[in-house]
Enzyme design. Structure first.
Site, PDB file in Angstrom:
ATOM      1  N   GLY A  45       0.866  -1.184   0.000  1.00  0.00           N
ATOM      2  CA  GLY A  45       0.000   0.000   0.000  1.00  0.00           C
ATOM      3  C   GLY A  45       0.899   1.229   0.000  1.00  0.00           C
ATOM      4  N   ALA A  46       0.628   2.148  -0.935  1.00  0.00           N
ATOM      5  CA  ALA A  46       1.579   3.244  -1.185  1.00  0.00           C
ATOM      6  C   ALA A  46       1.975   4.046   0.071  1.00  0.00           C
ATOM      7  CB  ALA A  46       1.017   4.158  -2.271  1.00  0.00           C
ATOM      8  N   GLN A 194      -5.752  -8.771  -2.205  1.00  0.00           N
ATOM      9  CA  GLN A 194      -5.777  -7.758  -1.134  1.00  0.00           C
ATOM     10  C   GLN A 194      -7.207  -7.456  -0.681  1.00  0.00           C
ATOM     11  OE1 GLN A 194      -3.927  -7.560  -3.908  1.00  0.00           O
ATOM     12  NE2 GLN A 194      -2.036  -6.426  -3.591  1.00  0.00           N
ATOM     13  N   ASP A 235      -1.438   4.615  -6.428  1.00  0.00           N
ATOM     14  CA  ASP A 235       0.002   4.433  -6.198  1.00  0.00           C
ATOM     15  C   ASP A 235       0.824   5.560  -6.795  1.00  0.00           C
ATOM     16  OD1 ASP A 235      -1.207   1.528  -6.135  1.00  0.00           O
ATOM     17  OD2 ASP A 235       0.632   1.590  -4.950  1.00  0.00           O
ATOM     18  N   ASN A 245      -3.032   2.433 -10.173  1.00  0.00           N
ATOM     19  CA  ASN A 245      -3.490   1.742  -8.959  1.00  0.00           C
ATOM     20  C   ASN A 245      -3.512   0.244  -9.268  1.00  0.00           C
ATOM     21  OD1 ASN A 245      -4.474   1.860  -6.202  1.00  0.00           O
ATOM     22  ND2 ASN A 245      -6.462   1.226  -6.992  1.00  0.00           N
ATOM     23  N   LYS A 246      -3.902  -0.533  -8.298  1.00  0.00           N
ATOM     24  CA  LYS A 246      -3.877  -1.996  -8.418  1.00  0.00           C
ATOM     25  C   LYS A 246      -4.522  -2.487  -9.717  1.00  0.00           C
ATOM     26  CE  LYS A 246      -2.288  -4.276  -6.300  1.00  0.00           C
ATOM     27  NZ  LYS A 246      -0.918  -4.666  -6.718  1.00  0.00           N
TER      28      LYS A 246
END
Ligand code: MRU
Length: 344
Positions: A45-46, A194, A235, A245-246
């Site tokens: 997680g950033a 996640q 991110d 992002n993811k």
């Protein structure tokens, strides 16, 4: 949440690879322990990666036992390079290492012992700021949600992805604290799960109603009218508002647009990278093929199959209704409006 805790010259992390089956705390005593924990995603997680990296720099500084200041600064830069080499996409990692290096430079005139103390104070400040930032974002984001809303989220942008409270889940927590009834649909987030392992667990711990779906169910639940808003983390955000992002976030954003559902990104200003003009220039991490061919160590695909495993994707700015930051919600045109909120 004990996502990360600094105590007596060591960093303690919840091992997120083992959640939710086991809650194990791992201790990082050296900067190499920290680099390994980031690379192997014990912490992820950033924002959490950023603060962990800052403490990694502090551990690196503490490990230096010479008295040559030039050598100390060279060594610190080398430590920074090792930590920056762990994961390429979340810009918070690079931001955090540079913030510690810049702080060291500001107090270059002090003796080495005093510099080490200043760096420890800076990392502690970054940890406190992360929580304050999330609460601010939560406050602004909560105004976008109505009592009774259901939010779909992807990956984990919660307390586990930050020092505490979370970004996307922080918005949900803040709305709940304001007395609104909010329910969540959590995408499981293949391949690393996640959503299933972390988001579902975290929300259940807080008694926030959560329904777990597999990623390919998102369109179905949107079309059925079950979702009022999508909120995800980020991110790295380029100057034009494109968001890394993811992996899977892009598909969710396209589906949200198709179904007239607002799509929000919640991220601190430390996730902005105004040096990158557009999302295509954001480096995307490619991870082990094992994450795709296996689930929890069990093979699910024919041996030797060719695999692609990008850990992130880029959502073009045209799909993003607003970006929730600690300075308020930023709306298009992002090229102009993101420039107004500079990095601290
Ligand atoms: O690979 P991960 O688990 O580090 O990816 C995390 C995400 O993509 C999150 O959505 C992002 O870092 C925001 S966390 C507040």
């Amino acid at each position: 949440m004990d996502t990360l805790k600094w105590r007596e010259n060591a960093l303690f992390l919840i091992d997120q690879t083992l959640l939710p089956r086991q809650k194990v705390i791992i201790e990082c005593k050296t900067y190499k322990d920290v680099a390994k924990a980031i690379k192997e995603m014990n912490v992820r997680g950033a924002p959490a990666i950023g603060v962990t990296a800052a403490y990694g720099m502090v551990l690196g500084a503490f490990e230096y036992d010479g008295d040559d200041k030039e050598a100390f600064f060279d060594y610190l830069n080398d430590v920074g390079d090792v930590i920056k080499g762990t994961r390429p996409t979340a810009v918070n990692l690079f931001w955090a290492v540079d913030r510690i290096l810049n702080r060291a430079d500001e107090v270059r005139d002090k003796d080495i012992t005093s510099i080490k103390i200043v760096l420890e104070e800076e990392a502690n400040r970054m940890a406190r700021e992360d929580i304050d930032t999330n609460r601010c974002m939560g406050h602004y984001g909560a105004q976008l949600l109505k009592d009774g809303d259901t939010v779909l989220t992807h990956c984990n942008a919660g307390a586990l992805a930050t020092v505490d409270y979370g970004t996307a889940l922080g918005v949900i927590r803040a709305a709940v604290e304001e007395g609104k009834n909010i329910s969540v649909f959590a995408d499981e987030t293949r391949p690393y799960l996640q959503g299933a392992r972390l988001t579902a667990w975290e929300l259940m711990e807080d008694n926030i109603p959560v329904t777990l779906i597999t990623d390919n169910m998102a369109g179905y639940v949107m079309k059925k009218g079950l979702i009022n808003a999508v909120i995800v983390g980020a991110d790295r955000i380029a100057a034009n508002g494109d968001v890394a992002n993811k992996i899977g976030t892009y598909s969710v954003a396209v589906l949200a647009k198709e179904n007239n559902i607002p799509f929000y990104v919640a991220a601190p200003i430390s996730t902005l990278d105004l040096d990158i003009k557009a999302g295509d220039d954001i480096p995307i991490e490619e991870r082990s093929s094992m994450e795709v061919t296996h689930i929890c160590g069990v093979p699910i695909a024919p041996e030797g199959v060719k695999v692609m495993n990008p850990a992130f994707d880029v959502t073009p700015n045209k799909y993003i209704t607003g970006i929730i930051t600690e300075e308020g919600v930023i709306y298009p045109p992002y090229n102009k409006n993101l420039q107004k909120v500079g990095k601290k």
